[in-house]
Scaffold this motif. Structure first.
Motif, PDB file in Angstrom:
ATOM      1  N   LEU A 171       0.855  -1.181   0.000  1.00 36.04           N
ATOM      2  CA  LEU A 171       0.000   0.000   0.000  1.00 36.04           C
ATOM      3  C   LEU A 171       0.895   1.236   0.000  1.00 36.04           C
ATOM      4  O   LEU A 171       1.650   1.479   0.943  1.00 36.04           O
ATOM      5  N   VAL A 172       0.814   2.008  -1.072  1.00 43.17           N
ATOM      6  CA  VAL A 172       1.644   3.206  -1.238  1.00 43.17           C
ATOM      7  C   VAL A 172       0.812   4.430  -0.887  1.00 43.17           C
ATOM      8  O   VAL A 172      -0.281   4.628  -1.426  1.00 43.17           O
ATOM      9  N   LEU A 173       1.314   5.257   0.023  1.00 43.01           N
ATOM     10  CA  LEU A 173       0.596   6.440   0.487  1.00 43.01           C
ATOM     11  C   LEU A 173       1.213   7.698  -0.109  1.00 43.01           C
ATOM     12  O   LEU A 173       2.425   7.796  -0.277  1.00 43.01           O
ATOM     13  N   GLN A 174       0.357   8.665  -0.402  1.00 46.96           N
ATOM     14  CA  GLN A 174       0.813   9.974  -0.876  1.00 46.96           C
ATOM     15  C   GLN A 174       0.256  11.048   0.057  1.00 46.96           C
ATOM     16  O   GLN A 174      -0.838  10.887   0.609  1.00 46.96           O
ATOM     17  N   PRO A 175       0.989  12.153   0.226  1.00 48.06           N
ATOM     18  CA  PRO A 175       0.465  13.237   1.075  1.00 48.06           C
ATOM     19  C   PRO A 175      -0.729  13.906   0.412  1.00 48.06           C
ATOM     20  O   PRO A 175      -0.786  14.004  -0.819  1.00 48.06           O
ATOM     21  N   PHE A 176      -1.671  14.369   1.214  1.00 41.24           N
ATOM     22  CA  PHE A 176      -2.857  15.009   0.650  1.00 41.24           C
ATOM     23  C   PHE A 176      -2.522  16.333  -0.015  1.00 41.24           C
ATOM     24  O   PHE A 176      -2.945  16.624  -1.129  1.00 41.24           O
TER      25      PHE A 176
END
Length: 282
Positions: A171-176
């Motif tokens: 699961l790859v997260l990006q900043p909002f």
């Protein structure tokens, strides 16, 4: 809780609209045409507000020993929880925790006591309430939980960190977004989101704002958005959680930063009771 963070001033950047990567299609959100210019606007945090746990803690419990190694815990930097969450999901993938296992665990998180009744109340008064999620979690977790609980249609918008599963199943997260608030996590200032959203909706509604705005949360990063609320509005702070404690300290110090009514809650019934009284004032 592993960590959860922080409290901010307003400096509006350009907001990014989160994209949905988890499923073939996101849960259906309410549209303005179906809500008929509701009188009230209500924002909900997700972790430990709508749901009874922190979703990061839930997925960490999938590990055989249900805890992160010390080297990973020690890598946390104050104000960079989102970066830390990305390290957690990378580690989970390395340990063989699959996408299906992650999403299955998240969808099984129970709602906080009384929350489903609160959402039924809000659905029964959908012509009066416009609902929005503002969370430092991620799209994959929130989409799955809303879809599983058949709640996605209630929310006009979900503001959270974009995420997707890569080819390896991580699961790859990006900043909002980025912002200039010195008191919020580097990836999200919820006050900026509230102010931008309210201004945009007022313009879309032909210059008509909402009669009252409500915000329900629990964490220290839920204090900042309440600074966007006025004296007719209400901040629902989960009793004895960081948001409540910080706001009580601010009130005791006679701080003028918070103009909204602070309403402690233990279950969704406390919020429903307050909103029911507001409805009778029509």
């Amino acid at each position: 809780k592993i960590f959860r963070g922080l409290n901010c001033i307003f400096h509006p950047p350009q907001l990014k609209t989160p994209k949905y990567y988890c499923e073939e299609r996101p849960p259906k959100m309410a549209s303005s045409s179906t809500t008929n210019n509701p009188r009230f606007l209500m924002f909900f945090d997700f972790d430990e507000t709508m749901i009874s746990e922190n979703s990061d803690d839930t997925v960490v419990n999938l590990l055989p020993n249900q805890q992160l190694p010390k080297w990973l815990l020690d890598s946390y930097r104050e104000g960079h929880y989102h970066e830390f969450s990305g390290k957690i999901t990378a580690y989970l993938a390395e340990q063989g925790i699959t996408k299906d296992a992650l999403l299955s665990a998240v969808q099984k998180i129970p709602p906080n006591a009384g929350m489903l009744d609160l959402f039924r109340f809000l659905q029964s008064h959908q012509q009066d309430f416009e609902l929005v999620v503002v969370s430092d979690a991620n799209t994959c977790f929130i989409e799955r939980w809303l879809e599983h609980n058949k709640l996605g249609h209630l929310f006009r918008k979900v503001f959270t960190n974009p995420s997707h599963f890569d080819d390896s199943g991580r699961l790859v997260l990006q900043p909002f977004h980025s912002h200039s608030c010195p008191r919020c996590p580097d990836n999200m200032c919820k006050q900026v989101i509230l102010r931008e959203y309210m201004a945009g909706r007022e313009k879309e509604r032909g210059g008509v704002g909402f009669q009252r705005v409500f915000y329900a949360g629990d964490g220290s990063n839920d204090v900042c958005p309440t600074r966007a609320l006025g004296p007719q509005d209400a901040a629902f702070a989960r009793r004895d959680y960081p948001m409540h404690k910080l706001m009580m300290e601010m009130q005791q110090s006679e701080s003028t930063e918070i103009k909204a009514n602070v309403v402690p809650w233990v279950t969704g019934a406390d919020i429903e009771d307050y909103l029911a009284k507001i409805m009778k004032e029509r």
